[in-house]
Design an enzyme around this catalytic site. Structure first.
Site, PDB file in Angstrom:
ATOM      1  N   CYS A  38     -69.558  15.409-100.427  1.00 10.99           N
ATOM      2  CA  CYS A  38     -69.093  16.733-100.636  1.00 10.99           C
ATOM      3  C   CYS A  38     -67.748  16.831-101.136  1.00 10.99           C
ATOM      4  CB  CYS A  38     -69.956  18.140-100.942  1.00 10.99           C
ATOM      5  SG  CYS A  38     -70.087  18.559 -99.664  1.00 10.99           S
ATOM      6  N   HIS A  46     -78.522   8.301 -80.855  1.00  2.00           N
ATOM      7  CA  HIS A  46     -78.697   9.585 -79.633  1.00  2.00           C
ATOM      8  C   HIS A  46     -79.836  10.490 -80.344  1.00  2.00           C
ATOM      9  CE1 HIS A  46     -74.344   9.574 -77.108  1.00  2.00           C
ATOM     10  NE2 HIS A  46     -75.016   8.533 -76.708  1.00  2.00           N
ATOM     11  N   THR A  91     -66.057  18.756 -98.824  1.00  2.00           N
ATOM     12  CA  THR A  91     -66.479  18.724 -97.413  1.00  2.00           C
ATOM     13  C   THR A  91     -67.294  18.285 -96.740  1.00  2.00           C
ATOM     14  OG1 THR A  91     -67.354  20.900 -97.899  1.00  2.00           O
ATOM     15  CG2 THR A  91     -65.133  20.851 -97.219  1.00  2.00           C
ATOM     16  N   ASP A 127     -71.386  15.457-105.301  1.00  2.00           N
ATOM     17  CA  ASP A 127     -71.087  16.488-106.421  1.00  2.00           C
ATOM     18  C   ASP A 127     -69.791  15.763-107.095  1.00  2.00           C
ATOM     19  OD1 ASP A 127     -69.204  17.402-104.559  1.00  2.00           O
ATOM     20  OD2 ASP A 127     -70.031  19.307-104.335  1.00  2.00           O
ATOM     21  N   HIS A 179     -83.684  10.519 -75.124  1.00  2.00           N
ATOM     22  CA  HIS A 179     -82.962  10.714 -76.658  1.00  2.00           C
ATOM     23  C   HIS A 179     -83.911  11.000 -77.484  1.00  2.00           C
ATOM     24  CE1 HIS A 179     -78.743   9.819 -75.965  1.00  2.00           C
ATOM     25  NE2 HIS A 179     -78.761   8.798 -75.890  1.00  2.00           N
TER      26      HIS A 179
END
Ligand code: RB5
Length: 147
Positions: free
Chosen positions: A65, A98, A67, A8, A134
């Site tokens: 973005c 994993h 965060t 963004d 996993h």
């Protein structure tokens, strides 16, 4: 590798830098926007990128973005997507080994661009372990998604 990328307005500079890094390494990068720092809605771009991975157009996706949170929430709504939000390379390595994550999320306001490049290099170049424990856990996530 075919890699989709999206951001963004809060991460336009990081997207451009990472696109250049991956292109220089010979990866085929498709840019799903945004294409400027003008204010926009991160779900539009994160969804397009995640969908391209879900539908097999790209092997991996990278969404960025401010965060990394909004784009990671969005990507994880798309079927078959395991999106990992990373702010350092160790998580990037472990989520490949994993979780077999197929989309990487990062935040430009919370992570410097040089660190983001290290994260990308680690995440792109680390293989899934295929360890039984996993795979069992990933299969459980897939069942939750299908329920
Ligand atoms: C945009 O202002 C900001 O909310 C976005 O980049 C992101 O941080 C959302 O999670």
């Amino acid at each position: 590798m075919k890699i989709g990328i999206a951001c963004d307005h809060g991460a336009y500079e990081a997207k451009e830098a990472i696109k250049e890094l991956l292109s220089q390494q010979g990866h085929e990068v498709t840019d799903y926007g945004t294409h400027s720092t003008a204010s926009c809605d991160y779900p539009d771009f994160a969804y397009a990128c995640a969908k391209s991975v879900s539908e097999g157009e790209n092997e991996r996706g990278i969404v960025i973005c401010g965060t990394g949170i909004g784009v990671s929430i969005t990507a994880n709504k798309v079927k078959g997507i395991r999106c990992a939000l990373c702010s350092e390379p160790t998580s990037a390595r472990l989520t490949r080994e994993h979780n077999d994550s197929n989309v990487l999320a990062m935040g430009q306001r919370t992570c410097g661009i040089e660190v983001m490049k290290d994260i990308v290099n680690t995440w792109i170049n680390t293989e899934y372990s295929h360890d039984e424990r996993h795979q069992r856990r990933i299969d459980k996530i897939t069942k939750i998604e299908q329920a």
